[in-house]
Design a protein around this motif. Structure first.
Motif, PDB file in Angstrom:
ATOM      1  N   ARG A  19      69.409  53.105   6.210  1.00 40.25           N
ATOM      2  CA  ARG A  19      69.670  54.120   7.232  1.00 40.25           C
ATOM      3  C   ARG A  19      69.168  53.716   8.610  1.00 40.25           C
ATOM      4  O   ARG A  19      69.502  54.358   9.596  1.00 40.25           O
ATOM      5  N   THR A  20      68.353  52.670   8.693  1.00 36.29           N
ATOM      6  CA  THR A  20      67.740  52.286   9.963  1.00 36.29           C
ATOM      7  C   THR A  20      68.409  51.045  10.529  1.00 36.29           C
ATOM      8  O   THR A  20      68.503  50.013   9.859  1.00 36.29           O
ATOM      9  N   LEU A  21      68.876  51.158  11.767  1.00 34.26           N
ATOM     10  CA  LEU A  21      69.458  50.034  12.483  1.00 34.26           C
ATOM     11  C   LEU A  21      68.338  49.368  13.283  1.00 34.26           C
ATOM     12  O   LEU A  21      67.672  50.023  14.084  1.00 34.26           O
ATOM     13  N   GLU A  49      75.716  54.874   8.432  1.00 35.86           N
ATOM     14  CA  GLU A  49      76.007  54.559   9.831  1.00 35.86           C
ATOM     15  C   GLU A  49      75.491  53.184  10.234  1.00 35.86           C
ATOM     16  O   GLU A  49      76.145  52.493  11.020  1.00 35.86           O
ATOM     17  N   ALA A  50      74.318  52.776   9.741  1.00 39.21           N
ATOM     18  CA  ALA A  50      73.810  51.453  10.092  1.00 39.21           C
ATOM     19  C   ALA A  50      74.790  50.342   9.691  1.00 39.21           C
ATOM     20  O   ALA A  50      75.077  49.442  10.491  1.00 39.21           O
ATOM     21  N   HIS A 103      63.999  50.643  16.328  1.00 37.83           N
ATOM     22  CA  HIS A 103      64.436  51.099  15.016  1.00 37.83           C
ATOM     23  C   HIS A 103      65.127  52.455  15.176  1.00 37.83           C
ATOM     24  O   HIS A 103      64.486  53.446  15.517  1.00 37.83           O
ATOM     25  N   TRP A 106      77.562  50.157  12.225  1.00 38.83           N
ATOM     26  CA  TRP A 106      77.155  49.467  13.449  1.00 38.83           C
ATOM     27  C   TRP A 106      77.141  47.949  13.244  1.00 38.83           C
ATOM     28  O   TRP A 106      77.489  47.187  14.154  1.00 38.83           O
ATOM     29  N   LYS A 166      66.842  55.396  13.354  1.00 34.40           N
ATOM     30  CA  LYS A 166      67.038  56.050  12.063  1.00 34.40           C
ATOM     31  C   LYS A 166      68.295  56.911  12.159  1.00 34.40           C
ATOM     32  O   LYS A 166      68.314  57.933  12.838  1.00 34.40           O
ATOM     33  N   LEU A 167      69.339  56.499  11.466  1.00 37.26           N
ATOM     34  CA  LEU A 167      70.641  57.145  11.554  1.00 37.26           C
ATOM     35  C   LEU A 167      70.949  57.919  10.277  1.00 37.26           C
ATOM     36  O   LEU A 167      70.145  57.953   9.348  1.00 37.26           O
ATOM     37  N   GLN A 197      69.193  45.970   8.999  1.00 38.66           N
ATOM     38  CA  GLN A 197      68.962  47.365   8.669  1.00 38.66           C
ATOM     39  C   GLN A 197      67.767  47.485   7.733  1.00 38.66           C
ATOM     40  O   GLN A 197      67.377  46.539   7.065  1.00 38.66           O
TER      41      GLN A 197
END
Length: 344
Positions: free
Chosen positions: A230-232, A188-189, A181, A192, A183-184, A225
């Motif tokens: 925010r999390t990829l 951004e996720a 995981h 990606w 956290k960006l 996500q």
């Protein structure tokens, strides 16, 4: 030929936009000496660019003259932004023009226009002087790019400066540990995820004499996500999980992605109670499609480049091995702590 610094080491290429952002953020943080040092590198590179291209030299001369003797509204701009525009100046006919508005203008007039073959100052409704206007191209791929007064958008710089309070991080999912995981920063996720279902995962380990060991883990599946977008979330195969588990105990780092979308971090702790690992990425866009000068690179002296990489999580050289070496090599100065000491 690449210039060589006085200590015999060739400079490192950093993304031009990231270097300008470092100068602006350093100034916003009250780090005047660092801001001036970075601005000096940009200024010297701009002067070199002007010596190599007549059109860039003409643009700088026109800007320094306030737009010319016959102007209605004299042109004024931040010197660092002018240097940045010199380095981001269009190189090909198909490149979009750059427009830089005078800081004394409150209208749509009073802007310096940078085309690949000529620069002019538009301070009236007539726009480009007829003598400097070739037949317009109908296949121009993009509209002109407006440069903000600081070279980069104010709100984007504010977000970049504030990002230290919400660091980019990565952790192995509690339980099975079958996902990573990341956290960006906001937006951004999705960037990606756009157009890709699998990304590359590589293990890296710094060794003696600047050598970096490398182990390919193959592609990993981008699962989706979370965390309010925010999390990829990246899925791991059983073999990849075993590789990461062993790599954690041996002090390896991992690199996810390639080109302009990369994340570099120590392999996170397997303990579900352990904090996330600090992560570095390429420059985030915060929802923008692109940034001015995003496709240009700037040679920066080795020592300064290493300091910027250690200081800012979003400054990254193009070479991953160099990136890792900069983050894991002890620095000499009191303000140049290891990347692991100052979390991004």
């Amino acid at each position: 030929m690449t210039a060589v610094t006085k200590d015999g080491e060739a400079p490192h290429a950093l993304r031009l936009t990231a270097v300008l952002a470092a100068a602006r953020v350093a100034a916003m943080q009250g780090k005047a000496a660092l801001a001036a040092e970075v601005a000096g590198v940009i200024a010297r590179a701009a002067q070199a660019a002007a010596s190599q291209r007549v059109v860039v030299q003409a643009f700088r001369a026109l800007a320094q003259q306030g737009g010319g003797a016959a102007t209605v509204l004299p042109f004024a701009a931040d010197p660092l932004t002018l240097d940045f525009a010199s380095l981001a100046y269009p190189k090909l006919e198909r490149d979009a023009d750059l427009r830089l508005y005078s800081t004394s203008s409150v209208t749509d007039l009073g802007c310096m226009v940078c085309a690949f073959d000529v620069a002019w100052y538009a301070d009236s409704a007539l726009g480009r002087p007829a003598a400097a206007r070739p037949t317009p191209r109908k296949d121009k791929p993009r509209e002109a790019i407006d440069l903000p007064g600081l070279g980069l958008p104010d709100d984007w710089l504010d977000a970049l400066c504030a990002s230290k309070a919400e660091p980019v991080q990565v952790l192995l999912a509690p339980g099975a540990g079958d996902t990573l995981h990341f956290k960006l920063t906001p937006h951004e996720a999705p960037r990606w995820l756009a157009g890709r279902s699998r990304v590359r995962l590589v293990l890296l380990k710094a060794g003696a004499a600047g050598r970096v060991a490398r182990r390919e883990l193959g592609p990993v599946a981008v699962k989706g996500q979370g965390g309010n977008g925010r999390t990829l979330v990246v899925s791991l195969s059983g073999a990849q999980q075993m590789e990461l588990h062993a790599a954690f105990f041996d002090g390896w780092w991992m690199l996810l992605g390639e080109d302009g979308l990369r994340a570099l971090a120590p392999v996170p702790d397997l303990d579900p109670q352990a904090p996330p690992a600090p992560c570095r990425t390429d420059l985030p866009l915060w929802g923008l499609d692109s940034l001015p000068g995003g496709d240009r690179w700037l040679d920066v002296p080795v020592e300064l480049a290493a300091r910027l990489v250690a200081q800012y999580w979003w400054v990254a050289p193009v070479d991953a091995a160099t990136w890792l070496t900069m983050l894991t090599t002890p620095k000499k100065g009191p303000d140049e702590a290891l990347a692991t000491e100052e979390r991004p």
